[in-house]
Design an enzyme around this catalytic site. Structure first.
Site, PDB file in Angstrom:
ATOM      1  N   ASP A 474      92.009  -1.374 -37.912  1.00  7.55           N
ATOM      2  CA  ASP A 474      90.525  -0.865 -37.267  1.00  7.55           C
ATOM      3  C   ASP A 474      90.841   0.289 -36.353  1.00  7.55           C
ATOM      4  OD1 ASP A 474      87.835  -0.850 -36.224  1.00  7.55           O
ATOM      5  OD2 ASP A 474      87.942  -3.009 -35.711  1.00  7.55           O
ATOM      6  N   ASP A 544      79.403  -2.302 -39.890  1.00  5.22           N
ATOM      7  CA  ASP A 544      79.125  -3.213 -39.145  1.00  5.22           C
ATOM      8  C   ASP A 544      77.820  -3.989 -39.366  1.00  5.22           C
ATOM      9  OD1 ASP A 544      81.910  -3.848 -38.177  1.00  5.22           O
ATOM     10  OD2 ASP A 544      81.382  -3.000 -36.046  1.00  5.22           O
TER      11      ASP A 544
HETATM   12  C1  DGJ Z   1      85.089  -3.349 -35.297  1.00  9.69           C
HETATM   13  C2  DGJ Z   1      84.988  -3.676 -36.510  1.00  9.69           C
HETATM   14  O1  DGJ Z   1      84.037  -3.046 -37.346  1.00  9.69           O
HETATM   15  C3  DGJ Z   1      84.735  -5.061 -36.648  1.00  9.69           C
HETATM   16  O2  DGJ Z   1      84.572  -5.773 -37.709  1.00  9.69           O
HETATM   17  C4  DGJ Z   1      85.480  -6.106 -35.669  1.00  9.69           C
HETATM   18  O3  DGJ Z   1      86.948  -5.876 -36.550  1.00  9.69           O
HETATM   19  C5  DGJ Z   1      85.571  -5.582 -34.502  1.00  9.69           C
HETATM   20  N1  DGJ Z   1      85.933  -4.206 -34.521  1.00  9.69           N
HETATM   21  C6  DGJ Z   1      86.780  -6.206 -33.609  1.00  9.69           C
HETATM   22  O4  DGJ Z   1      86.898  -5.639 -32.464  1.00  9.69           O
END
Ligand code: DGJ
Length: 734
Positions: A474, A544
């Site tokens: 990430d 997300d």
């Molecule tokens: C952002 C990501 O897009 C999510 O899927 C998740 O992993 C969060 N960060 C975790 O902090």
């Protein structure tokens, strides 16, 4: 003066020698099965860009003519292969060099070219250009992928002199097009609304698409574009050019429609605050611009990119990808061993194949119980997980599933041991306040020590258990107030480029050590969706936002370039955590199943008859997975069309099977049905249709048979007409 004069004479002589030796009037072509690019060398040694498009068998029309696109002007006005600032300045230059003595102009002429077969499918042509007076060499690399009809271009600049030179502009590719009209399709968005498509006619002037964010560069705009010419193209008709820059740092795409009616397209690293000094003998390479073309609409463009990406621009694109349960929306930061083993139990019951433990598992002095602490301290949190990661991974393995884990190794919370120990590793602008975003700072990847730290972090995390086979990587902030304690004062403008090159060097080292680990590319969702990064990853987290209505649009845009096998697409809970949308589980599955299916929720929240539905849908996905992940995508009805419906299908390469997805985005009146004409089938084959994830009858006569010709000409009428209704239909040759 005399030194420069003699250097100039030397280069001129060697250029002339090379020209006569190599027969300069020869046409230089770059060829795939269906496309080619054509260049010629003019009397004055200029390499003229004549043509890119459907394969020409006869190039003779270009021979001896030095200008195709600007008639009645001397050849120095013609479009060059790689226009440098200098000479007859016309449009935005692809290259600008400040030479060692401060001279701002460059005049590139042909030196030589060569072509070699890398294998039976890939040929690399290198065209060498030299400045007439100054010691600089430019190599234009053109890699042609025959079967996929993709041509990748990058450029290397070599300082062949004895003093530093400064690069002010360094685009990867230039493409001049001479058509009657131009329609640009590009992508915009923000967090949770990535890859929104926009199409506009280009008028005189410059249209620029760019990022100056350093990281998360694709969450707003994306460095990929389609360009229909002469009229807007449809899925299966019209001429379309396409490009996608394989670069995860600042980029710029420029479309300049000039007074001659020529569209000058440039794409590459953004020159913004990025002047780059090049020492003697140093080579500066640009990222690749991935180009393709179709004279039969946009659908073929996507299929070219998908075939190419599966083979050359992602990891493990030839094997089926597992169905994932990711812990994030089901547990966030609040979990212990029981929460996780409970999720694993349910996932195994449902038929899921991989469990991924997301954020929140690390940090002891500063436990990661929220997004404000612990980032950078990659030790298992003893309170939450006293028996360590291996216990969970082994447990997952004992349930017949694989185990994956989340990291965000480029970042650090101010509240962390790492920030206390290595303040010099943090990106900062001198003594100015370091701005936080999601409570975090960025590590300076231009610094080799930081690169080593990230490689070690990856190694250490993978070593937590032999059962770890997947990493979710990430990156949740972009760059502002740049500044590096590692780079010298005179090279602060190298930061943007060196950050991304540092990242790629880290990826390369990791991939060399861990070739089999699956890695997901995530950056707050689709913040790093480009072929430069995807090459090292197995898949990307598109957004997300898992709300199916929104995902239909996000996946539509993403899948124009990036294949379904790499598109992580998860079923989450209702109401949706991002949008609040309440949608039927069937609709959520039907949307997620058109990518790499996964789940993103607490599985025990699935209750009653939804349990059996979930098991059935996962079983069905396993049935259609080879078609979705390895087949050809045909878009049938665009959600942007405004009809309130959307539909696409995947067809197996041998055309023996296909799967159709149909969605209703609004309420249509009860007398209407959704007529869908299919595409990509074999007209002579007979197909049996079977509705999957059946909740109500979308197809009147399930198990009926039709010829491919009927399905593609008359089409099927589906009973999909209310908001959030959907159908998934498997077609099998009988
Ligand atoms: C952002 C990501 O897009 C999510 O899927 C998740 O992993 C969060 N960060 C975790 O902090």
């Amino acid at each position: 003066m005399s030194k420069i004069f003699w250097t100039g004479v030397f280069f001129l002589m060697s250029t002339l020698f090379a020209l006569s030796k190599e027969n300069p009037t020869d046409v230089i072509t770059v060829v795939t099965n269906h496309l080619n690019m054509v260049f010629t060398v003019s009397d004055k040694g200029k390499v003229i860009y004549h043509y890119f498009g459907r394969k020409l068998d006869d190039y003779s029309g270009f021979t001896g003519r030095h200008y195709a696109n600007r008639p009645d002007t001397p050849d120095e006005f013609a479009s060059e292969i790689y226009p440098a600032y200098g000479g007859r300045y016309y449009t935005e230059p692809a290259l600008q060099i400040t030479h060692a003595d401060g001279l701002l102009t460059t005049d590139l002429v042909y030196s030589k070219h060569s072509s070699k077969n890398i294998d039976s499918n890939v040929t690399e042509t290198v065209i060498e250009l030299k400045d007439k007076l100054y010691p600089v060499i430019i190599n234009i690399h053109l890699k042609a992928y025959k079967k996929e009809n993709v041509i990748c271009q990058f450029v290397s600049v070599i300082n062949d002199g004895k003093k530093d030179i400064q690069l002010g502009r360094f685009y990867s590719a230039y493409l001049p097009l001479q058509k009657r009209s131009y329609y640009l399709t590009h992508f915009h968005g923000t967090w949770a609304t990535e890859m929104q498509m926009a199409e506009e006619q280009l008028l005189p002037g410059i249209k620029k698409i760019e990022s100056k964010k350093g990281v998360k560069t694709t969450q707003s705009e994306n460095p990929s574009f389609l360009l229909s010419v002469n009229s807007p193209a449809t899925e299966d008709a019209g001429e379309v050019y396409a490009g996608s820059l394989a670069w995860s740092g600042n980029y710029a795409l420029s479309f300049e429609l000039d007074e001659a009616g020529i569209l000058n397209v440039l794409g590459g690293m953004n020159p913004f605050l990025s002047e780059y000094s090049l020492a003697p003998n140093q080579v500066f390479s640009t990222p690749e611009m991935v180009l393709t073309y179709s004279d039969s609409g946009k659908g073929q463009i996507s299929r070219n990119y998908h075939d190419w990406a599966r083979k050359y621009a992602m990891a493990h694109g030839d094997r089926l990808h597992p169905i994932v349960l990711n812990s994030w929306e089901g547990a966030y930061f609040s979990f212990d061993e029981n929460t996780i083993t409970g999720m694993v139990d349910k996932a195994a019951e449902f038929g899921i194949e991989m469990f991924v433990l997301d954020d929140g598992w690390f940090g002891n002095k500063h436990p990661r119980n929220g997004d404000n602490a612990g980032l950078g301290d990659w030790q298992t949190n003893k309170e939450k997980l006293p028996r360590g990661i291996n216990y969970l991974a082994e447990y997952t393995h004992s349930k017949g599933m694989r185990f994956g884990i989340w990291i965000e190794p480029e970042m650090v919370n101010p509240k962390s041991e790492l920030a206390e120990k290595h303040p010099e590793w943090i990106v900062k602008s001198g003594k100015r306040e370091i701005l936080t975003m999601r409570n975090q700072w960025l590590l300076d990847l231009s610094n080799p020590q930081v690169q080593d730290f990230i490689v070690k972090t990856f190694d250490d995390v993978v070593a937590l258990s032999p059962y770890i086979s997947y990493i979710k990587w990430d990156a949740n902030r972009h760059v502002d107030n740049i500044g590096s304690e590692y780079l010298p004062a005179g090279k602060q403008t190298h930061f943007w480029i060196d950050y991304t090159k540092g990242l790629y060097s880290v990826y390369e080292r990791i991939r060399a050590k861990h070739p089999d680990i699956m890695i997901q590319l995530c950056s707050s969702g689709g913040g790093r969706l480009d072929f430069g990064a995807l090459k090292f990853h197995d898949e990307y987290w598109a957004s997300d936002n898992t709300s199916p209505l929104d995902r239909i649009f996000i996946q539509y845009g993403s899948n124009l370039f990036f294949p379904a096998i790499a598109t992580a697409s998860h079923v989450s809970t209702a109401p949706n955590h991002q949008t609040g949308a309440i949608t039927p589980l069937k609709f959520r599955f039907d949307v997620a199943m058109s990518g790499r299916l996964g789940m993103e929720m607490q599985p025990k929240d699935i209750k009653g008859d939804e349990i059996d539905f979930t098991k059935e849908a996962i079983k069905n996905y396993k049935l259609i997975r080879p078609i979705v992940q390895l087949g050809d995508l045909y878009r049938l009805v665009s959600p942007y069309e405004g009809s309130g419906w959307a539909s696409h299908m995947y067809v197996a390469k041998d055309k023996k099977e296909a799967v159709l997805f149909a969605y209703s985005l609004k309420y249509h009146n009860r007398t209407m049905s959704f007529n869908i004409k299919m595409s990509g089938l074999d007209p002579h084959k007979k197909y049996k249709i079977r509705e999957l994830n059946r909740k109500y009858d979308s197809v009147l006569d399930n198990n009926d048979t039709f010829t491919g010709d009927f399905l593609m000409t008359a089409g099927l009428n589906l009973n999909v007409k209310s908001l959030n209704e959907s159908a998934v239909i498997l077609l099998t040759e009988i």
